[in-house]
Motif scaffolding. Structure first.
Motif, PDB file in Angstrom:
ATOM      1  N   PRO A 234       0.645  -1.056  -0.065  1.00 41.30           N
ATOM      2  CA  PRO A 234      -0.143  -0.214   0.043  1.00 41.30           C
ATOM      3  C   PRO A 234       0.868   1.209   0.063  1.00 41.30           C
ATOM      4  N   GLY A 235       0.338   2.448  -0.357  1.00 45.70           N
ATOM      5  CA  GLY A 235       0.825   3.516  -0.324  1.00 45.70           C
ATOM      6  C   GLY A 235       0.938   4.419  -1.521  1.00 45.70           C
ATOM      7  N   PRO A 236       1.650   5.458  -1.640  1.00 48.07           N
ATOM      8  CA  PRO A 236       1.898   6.139  -2.804  1.00 48.07           C
ATOM      9  C   PRO A 236       2.881   5.617  -3.661  1.00 48.07           C
ATOM     10  N   ARG A 237       2.495   5.774  -4.921  1.00 45.34           N
ATOM     11  CA  ARG A 237       3.627   5.181  -6.063  1.00 45.34           C
ATOM     12  C   ARG A 237       3.839   6.297  -6.879  1.00 45.34           C
ATOM     13  N   ILE A 238       4.720   7.145  -6.408  1.00 47.04           N
ATOM     14  CA  ILE A 238       5.089   8.161  -7.261  1.00 47.04           C
ATOM     15  C   ILE A 238       5.958   7.944  -8.607  1.00 47.04           C
ATOM     16  N   MET A 239       7.015   7.124  -8.372  1.00 42.91           N
ATOM     17  CA  MET A 239       7.860   6.849  -9.570  1.00 42.91           C
ATOM     18  C   MET A 239       8.228   5.251  -9.730  1.00 42.91           C
ATOM     19  N   ILE A 240       8.581   4.668  -8.867  1.00 44.31           N
ATOM     20  CA  ILE A 240       8.511   3.381  -8.720  1.00 44.31           C
ATOM     21  C   ILE A 240       8.244   2.808  -7.479  1.00 44.31           C
ATOM     22  N   GLY A 241       7.897   1.443  -7.326  1.00 41.56           N
ATOM     23  CA  GLY A 241       7.407   0.982  -6.039  1.00 41.56           C
ATOM     24  C   GLY A 241       8.364   1.094  -5.123  1.00 41.56           C
ATOM     25  N   SER A 242       8.079   1.179  -3.835  1.00 41.09           N
ATOM     26  CA  SER A 242       8.829   1.159  -2.704  1.00 41.09           C
ATOM     27  C   SER A 242       9.882   0.198  -2.431  1.00 41.09           C
ATOM     28  N   VAL A 243       9.492  -1.077  -2.612  1.00 39.54           N
ATOM     29  CA  VAL A 243      10.365  -2.298  -2.690  1.00 39.54           C
ATOM     30  C   VAL A 243      11.300  -2.126  -3.457  1.00 39.54           C
ATOM     31  N   GLY A 244      11.203  -1.733  -4.893  1.00 40.86           N
ATOM     32  CA  GLY A 244      11.818  -1.803  -6.160  1.00 40.86           C
ATOM     33  C   GLY A 244      13.007  -0.647  -5.819  1.00 40.86           C
ATOM     34  N   ALA A 245      12.686   0.481  -5.269  1.00 39.80           N
ATOM     35  CA  ALA A 245      13.503   1.736  -5.090  1.00 39.80           C
ATOM     36  C   ALA A 245      14.498   1.424  -4.003  1.00 39.80           C
ATOM     37  N   HIS A 246      13.837   0.803  -3.124  1.00 45.53           N
ATOM     38  CA  HIS A 246      14.964   0.622  -2.062  1.00 45.53           C
ATOM     39  C   HIS A 246      15.644  -0.922  -2.147  1.00 45.53           C
ATOM     40  N   VAL A 247      15.315  -1.608  -2.944  1.00 49.72           N
ATOM     41  CA  VAL A 247      16.165  -2.791  -3.477  1.00 49.72           C
ATOM     42  C   VAL A 247      17.276  -2.169  -4.254  1.00 49.72           C
ATOM     43  N   ALA A 248      17.086  -1.605  -5.048  1.00 55.69           N
ATOM     44  CA  ALA A 248      18.046  -0.933  -6.159  1.00 55.69           C
ATOM     45  C   ALA A 248      19.036   0.081  -5.468  1.00 55.69           C
ATOM     46  N   ALA A 249      18.562   0.725  -4.288  1.00 53.83           N
ATOM     47  CA  ALA A 249      19.351   1.444  -3.412  1.00 53.83           C
ATOM     48  C   ALA A 249      20.236   0.505  -2.340  1.00 53.83           C
ATOM     49  N   ALA A 250      19.785  -0.510  -1.955  1.00 52.07           N
ATOM     50  CA  ALA A 250      20.546  -1.328  -1.000  1.00 52.07           C
ATOM     51  C   ALA A 250      21.322  -2.263  -1.584  1.00 52.07           C
ATOM     52  N   ALA A 251      20.992  -2.926  -2.655  1.00 55.79           N
ATOM     53  CA  ALA A 251      21.379  -4.231  -3.105  1.00 55.79           C
ATOM     54  C   ALA A 251      23.047  -3.996  -3.625  1.00 55.79           C
ATOM     55  N   ASN A 252      23.867  -4.945  -3.336  1.00 56.20           N
ATOM     56  CA  ASN A 252      25.276  -4.692  -4.017  1.00 56.20           C
ATOM     57  C   ASN A 252      25.239  -5.536  -5.170  1.00 56.20           C
ATOM     58  N   ARG A 253      24.191  -5.884  -6.063  1.00 56.94           N
ATOM     59  CA  ARG A 253      24.012  -6.559  -7.287  1.00 56.94           C
ATOM     60  C   ARG A 253      23.513  -5.477  -8.187  1.00 56.94           C
ATOM     61  N   SER A 254      23.413  -6.091  -9.476  1.00 58.55           N
ATOM     62  CA  SER A 254      22.745  -5.251 -10.585  1.00 58.55           C
ATOM     63  C   SER A 254      21.332  -5.450 -10.218  1.00 58.55           C
ATOM     64  N   VAL A 255      20.407  -4.491 -10.499  1.00 53.93           N
ATOM     65  CA  VAL A 255      19.048  -4.524 -10.268  1.00 53.93           C
ATOM     66  C   VAL A 255      18.221  -3.853 -11.434  1.00 53.93           C
ATOM     67  N   THR A 256      17.135  -4.786 -12.010  1.00 56.15           N
ATOM     68  CA  THR A 256      16.521  -4.298 -12.819  1.00 56.15           C
ATOM     69  C   THR A 256      14.906  -4.063 -12.717  1.00 56.15           C
ATOM     70  N   ILE A 257      14.231  -2.912 -12.536  1.00 57.46           N
ATOM     71  CA  ILE A 257      13.132  -2.803 -12.433  1.00 57.46           C
ATOM     72  C   ILE A 257      12.162  -2.836 -13.531  1.00 57.46           C
ATOM     73  N   VAL A 258      11.230  -3.744 -13.661  1.00 53.81           N
ATOM     74  CA  VAL A 258      10.452  -3.999 -14.807  1.00 53.81           C
ATOM     75  C   VAL A 258       9.239  -3.161 -14.703  1.00 53.81           C
ATOM     76  N   ARG A 259       9.032  -2.344 -15.933  1.00 56.03           N
ATOM     77  CA  ARG A 259       7.507  -1.696 -15.641  1.00 56.03           C
ATOM     78  C   ARG A 259       6.374  -2.750 -16.020  1.00 56.03           C
TER      79      ARG A 259
END
Length: 139
Positions: free
Chosen positions: A114-139
């Motif tokens: 739940p919650g606002p979805r301004i640009m990308i989902g919160s899980v995707g954004a946080h995974v991209a920021a926290a992971a030390n691996r390459s991350v692909t966020i799929v539209r």
């Protein structure tokens, strides 16, 4: 690239992410892991909880395993590994990626949170920021 991990939650965005991850894994002949995270019940939600907590988690595990089996069938990926873990999705996805030594993490743009979805989902954004691996966020 030898290992791809995709986080799935049953949403349409996660299904698109899984299809993308399957295609990448096939192109590189890489192992594919479908990961579903069961979020822990917040402490405040546990008071007055009708069913015992263990039964709730057991039901969530059955639901998650069914979700992963159905998704693997739909995507025609019988060789994909299925993983169900409990915890905060961002923490679990990053930890599992590290433990499994994956080359790529794939997540959907929007999921069921739940919650606002301004640009990308919160899980995707946080995974991209926290992971030390390459991350692909799929539209």
């Amino acid at each position: 690239m030898t290992r791809v991990l995709v986080g799935v939650d049953g949403s349409e965005g996660a299904r698109r992410a899984a299809a993308f991850a399957r295609d990448v894994a096939n192109a590189f002949k890489a192992e594919l892991t479908l990961l579903h995270v069961i979020e822990l019940l917040p402490m405040g939600d546990r008071e007055g909880f009708e069913a015992p907590e263990q039964e709730w988690y057991a039901k969530q595990m059955r639901r998650a395993n069914g979700l992963l089996s159905d998704l693997a069938d739909d995507l025609e990926t019988p060789e994909a590994e299925h993983a169900v873990e409990m915890g905060h999705p961002v923490d679990v996805i990053c930890r599992e990626a590290e433990e499994r030594d994956v080359d790529l993490i794939v997540v959907g743009r929007h999921g069921h949170r739940p919650g606002p979805r301004i640009m990308i989902g919160s899980v995707g954004a946080h995974v991209a920021a926290a992971a030390n691996r390459s991350v692909t966020i799929v539209r």
